[in-house]
Design an enzyme around this catalytic site. Sequence first.
Site, PDB file in Angstrom:
ATOM      1  N   HIS A  94       0.780  -1.372  -0.194  1.00 58.56           N
ATOM      2  CA  HIS A  94      -0.353  -0.149  -0.348  1.00 58.56           C
ATOM      3  C   HIS A  94       0.652   1.089  -0.001  1.00 58.56           C
ATOM      4  CE1 HIS A  94      -3.914  -2.182   1.764  1.00 58.56           C
ATOM      5  NE2 HIS A  94      -3.648  -2.858   0.760  1.00 58.56           N
ATOM      6  N   GLU A 149       0.329   3.953   2.097  1.00 63.28           N
ATOM      7  CA  GLU A 149       1.083   4.300   3.645  1.00 63.28           C
ATOM      8  C   GLU A 149       2.536   3.671   3.445  1.00 63.28           C
ATOM      9  OE1 GLU A 149      -3.254   4.282   2.562  1.00 63.28           O
ATOM     10  OE2 GLU A 149      -2.021   3.230   2.088  1.00 63.28           O
ATOM     11  N   CYS A 162      -6.686   2.039   5.133  1.00 62.26           N
ATOM     12  CA  CYS A 162      -6.804   0.028   5.619  1.00 62.26           C
ATOM     13  C   CYS A 162      -6.290  -0.555   7.638  1.00 62.26           C
ATOM     14  CB  CYS A 162      -6.569  -0.817   4.997  1.00 62.26           C
ATOM     15  SG  CYS A 162      -4.202  -1.313   4.766  1.00 62.26           S
ATOM     16  N   CYS A 180      -2.560  -0.566   7.469  1.00 70.85           N
ATOM     17  CA  CYS A 180      -2.107   0.643   7.161  1.00 70.85           C
ATOM     18  C   CYS A 180      -1.982   1.656   8.699  1.00 70.85           C
ATOM     19  CB  CYS A 180      -2.223   0.953   6.144  1.00 70.85           C
ATOM     20  SG  CYS A 180      -1.740   1.045   4.036  1.00 70.85           S
TER      21      CYS A 180
END
Length: 150
Positions: free
Chosen positions: A79, A81, A107, A110
């Site tokens: 991801h 992040e 999410c 994260c």
Amino acid sequence: MDKWDKRFMDMTIFVSTWSSCYKTDRQVGAVITRDKRILTTGYNGAGAGIKSCKERGECLRVKLGIPSGTRHEICYAIHAEQNAIIQAAKMGVSVEGATLYCTHQPCSICAKMIINSGIKRVVFKEGYPDDFSLEMFKEAGINVQKYYEE
């Protein structure tokens, strides 16, 4: 929101164009800042040395029928992040007290990384089907704001 929030959110949208995610609605970008300075950026894409879904010509999650917001571990991509936090670690840059701007709501995986990294503020533009991440941010005292165009 102020002009700096707009500038950094615009940067997340630009960074998201580097994504190697096969699904066009999941081009995600992240920018970590502190004191009006960019510390790191990240986008969602396959890890170093791993073929991306674009290179493979298909999305593994679509192929397996995995709904958005679930089974995050079944994906070649990291991801945005996570990539921004990983880049900070690789470069020896502290993100303590920083703000993370992201094109999409983080999410829950994260969120855990953001909380433990010391980031204190998260600004996101698009929603994501993961209310648990918002619960964790609230409990941890992280300032989370949905970005709205002025």
